[in-house]
Design a protein around this motif. Structure first.
Motif, mmCIF file in Angstrom:
data_model
loop_
_atom_site.group_PDB
_atom_site.id
_atom_site.type_symbol
_atom_site.label_atom_id
_atom_site.label_comp_id
_atom_site.label_asym_id
_atom_site.label_seq_id
_atom_site.Cartn_x
_atom_site.Cartn_y
_atom_site.Cartn_z
ATOM 1 N N THR A 139 -4.264 8.356 -0.993
ATOM 2 C CA THR A 139 -3.085 7.631 -0.515
ATOM 3 C C THR A 139 -3.529 6.424 0.296
ATOM 4 O OG1 THR A 139 -1.774 9.677 -0.353
ATOM 5 C CG2 THR A 139 -1.025 7.801 0.961
ATOM 6 N N LEU A 140 -2.902 5.294 0.050
ATOM 7 C CA LEU A 140 -3.048 4.107 0.881
ATOM 8 C C LEU A 140 -1.721 3.851 1.561
ATOM 9 C CD1 LEU A 140 -4.285 1.383 1.885
ATOM 10 C CD2 LEU A 140 -3.527 0.386 -0.292
ATOM 11 N N LEU A 141 -1.731 3.733 2.879
ATOM 12 C CA LEU A 141 -0.543 3.336 3.626
ATOM 13 C C LEU A 141 -0.850 2.031 4.339
ATOM 14 C CD1 LEU A 141 1.985 5.328 5.655
ATOM 15 C CD2 LEU A 141 0.894 3.349 6.724
ATOM 16 N N ALA A 142 0.047 1.064 4.177
ATOM 17 C CA ALA A 142 -0.072 -0.210 4.890
ATOM 18 C C ALA A 142 1.200 -0.440 5.700
ATOM 19 C CB ALA A 142 -0.302 -1.362 3.920
ATOM 20 N N CYS A 143 1.024 -0.918 6.912
ATOM 21 C CA CYS A 143 2.135 -1.145 7.837
ATOM 22 C C CYS A 143 1.864 -2.451 8.574
ATOM 23 C CB CYS A 143 2.227 0.024 8.812
ATOM 24 S SG CYS A 143 3.402 -0.228 10.153
ATOM 25 N N HIS A 144 2.811 -3.385 8.509
ATOM 26 C CA HIS A 144 2.611 -4.676 9.166
ATOM 27 C C HIS A 144 3.923 -5.234 9.725
ATOM 28 C CE1 HIS A 144 -1.066 -4.435 6.707
ATOM 29 N NE2 HIS A 144 -1.582 -5.135 7.697
ATOM 30 N N TRP A 145 3.790 -5.890 10.858
ATOM 31 C CA TRP A 145 4.866 -6.636 11.515
ATOM 32 C C TRP A 145 5.301 -7.767 10.601
ATOM 33 C CZ3 TRP A 145 8.061 -6.666 15.576
ATOM 34 C CH2 TRP A 145 8.406 -7.847 16.231
ATOM 35 N N ARG A 146 6.602 -7.909 10.383
ATOM 36 C CA ARG A 146 7.100 -8.883 9.408
ATOM 37 C C ARG A 146 7.298 -10.282 9.981
ATOM 38 N NH1 ARG A 146 12.098 -7.042 6.059
ATOM 39 N NH2 ARG A 146 11.352 -8.758 4.768
ATOM 40 N N ALA A 178 13.979 -5.553 9.649
ATOM 41 C CA ALA A 178 13.725 -6.928 10.081
ATOM 42 C C ALA A 178 12.366 -7.098 10.734
ATOM 43 C CB ALA A 178 14.827 -7.374 11.045
ATOM 44 N N ASP A 179 11.798 -6.015 11.262
ATOM 45 C CA ASP A 179 10.568 -6.106 12.035
ATOM 46 C C ASP A 179 9.323 -5.655 11.290
ATOM 47 O OD1 ASP A 179 12.001 -6.947 14.329
ATOM 48 O OD2 ASP A 179 12.478 -4.861 14.805
ATOM 49 N N VAL A 180 9.440 -4.609 10.493
ATOM 50 C CA VAL A 180 8.242 -3.954 9.967
ATOM 51 C C VAL A 180 8.366 -3.673 8.477
ATOM 52 C CG1 VAL A 180 9.052 -1.590 10.477
ATOM 53 C CG2 VAL A 180 6.602 -2.100 10.477
ATOM 54 N N LEU A 181 7.219 -3.710 7.804
ATOM 55 C CA LEU A 181 7.115 -3.358 6.390
ATOM 56 C C LEU A 181 6.078 -2.254 6.260
ATOM 57 C CD1 LEU A 181 7.743 -3.936 3.375
ATOM 58 C CD2 LEU A 181 5.916 -5.654 3.441
ATOM 59 N N LEU A 182 6.471 -1.140 5.644
ATOM 60 C CA LEU A 182 5.548 -0.036 5.359
ATOM 61 C C LEU A 182 5.599 0.268 3.873
ATOM 62 C CD1 LEU A 182 7.095 1.026 8.316
ATOM 63 C CD2 LEU A 182 5.163 2.547 8.087
ATOM 64 N N ASP A 183 4.423 0.389 3.270
ATOM 65 C CA ASP A 183 4.312 0.768 1.865
ATOM 66 C C ASP A 183 3.279 1.869 1.736
ATOM 67 O OD1 ASP A 183 6.007 -0.782 0.060
ATOM 68 O OD2 ASP A 183 4.896 -2.540 0.770
ATOM 69 N N VAL A 184 3.516 2.756 0.793
ATOM 70 C CA VAL A 184 2.569 3.813 0.459
ATOM 71 C C VAL A 184 2.297 3.735 -1.036
ATOM 72 C CG1 VAL A 184 2.150 6.298 0.406
ATOM 73 C CG2 VAL A 184 3.431 5.294 2.303
ATOM 74 N N TRP A 185 0.999 3.756 -1.370
ATOM 75 C CA TRP A 185 0.567 3.731 -2.767
ATOM 76 C C TRP A 185 -0.332 4.933 -3.037
ATOM 77 C CZ3 TRP A 185 0.334 -0.525 0.438
ATOM 78 C CH2 TRP A 185 1.039 -1.683 0.057
#
Length: 199
Positions: A139-146, A178-185
């Motif tokens: 699993t790859l999880l990425a989380c970043h301030w938008r 509005a603040d954060v983007l999280l994706d899981v691959w």
């Protein structure tokens, strides 16, 4: 990194929690979202580069048999090591990614608030490292301030789009506001219910 080590040194020289990881509801909520979006309850071996002062590391520790947390900044490494001192299965090391990528395979890689600091070539290199070291069921999880800010040459959207096309994985979940983007691959596309034999 385009933002030099001096940038992070100056932040940690001013405060041992420069982003308010410990006290801000935004940060606590983001960690709860991060942990909730992971499709498996438990992982064998995880890697968390850019661990900061170890607040997320401490919570990931309960979900992993082994966790390697790393940061470029020496103060962050010291703080993170103190935060997870009671967890013998967690190592904290000073590393600059993608150049000082660890050996071995991981079934969880967490890229949180890190990749948008990288130059375009280093971001490509990061995606290659992830692809090469993630296990077939990983699993790859990425989380970043938008929201844009001066120290980040990349946007959350561009970082996640590159991971989407370069890491050889399929997206299994996305959360955005509005603040954060999280994706899981993952390469394992089974749902949580399917993992538990319920569907």
């Amino acid at each position: 990194m385009i933002s030099s080590a001096d940038y992070f040194n100056s932040l940690y020289d001013a405060c041992d929690d420069p982003w308010g990881f410990r006290n801000r509801w935004y940060e606590r909520r983001k960690r709860l979202l991060t942990l909730a979006l992971l499709p498996r309850e438990h992982y064998r071996c995880a890697f968390e580069p850019g661990c900061g002062n170890g607040e997320l590391s401490a919570q990931l520790a309960g979900r992993c048999d082994h966790l390697l947390a790393a940061d470029l900044n020496e103060t962050a490494v010291r703080l993170a090591a103190g935060r997870v001192a009671s967890a013998s299965h967690v190592r904290v090391e000073r590393r600059s990614v993608p150049h000082e990528w660890p050996e071995g395979a991981f079934d969880l890689i967490v890229i949180s608030e890190l990749a948008y600091y990288l130059s375009a070539p280093d971001l490509e290199r990061l995606a290659e490292r992830i692809k090469a070291s993630l296990t077939p069921d990983g699993t790859l999880l990425a989380c970043h301030w938008r929201r844009p800010f001066d120290a980040a040459p990349q946007s959350a959207a561009s970082v996640h789009a590159l991971f989407d096309t370069r890491c050889g994985l399929k997206r299994v979940v996305r959360y955005e506001d509005a603040d954060v983007l999280l994706d899981v691959w993952s390469r394992d596309l089974r749902s949580v219910a399917e993992h538990e034999g319920l569907a």
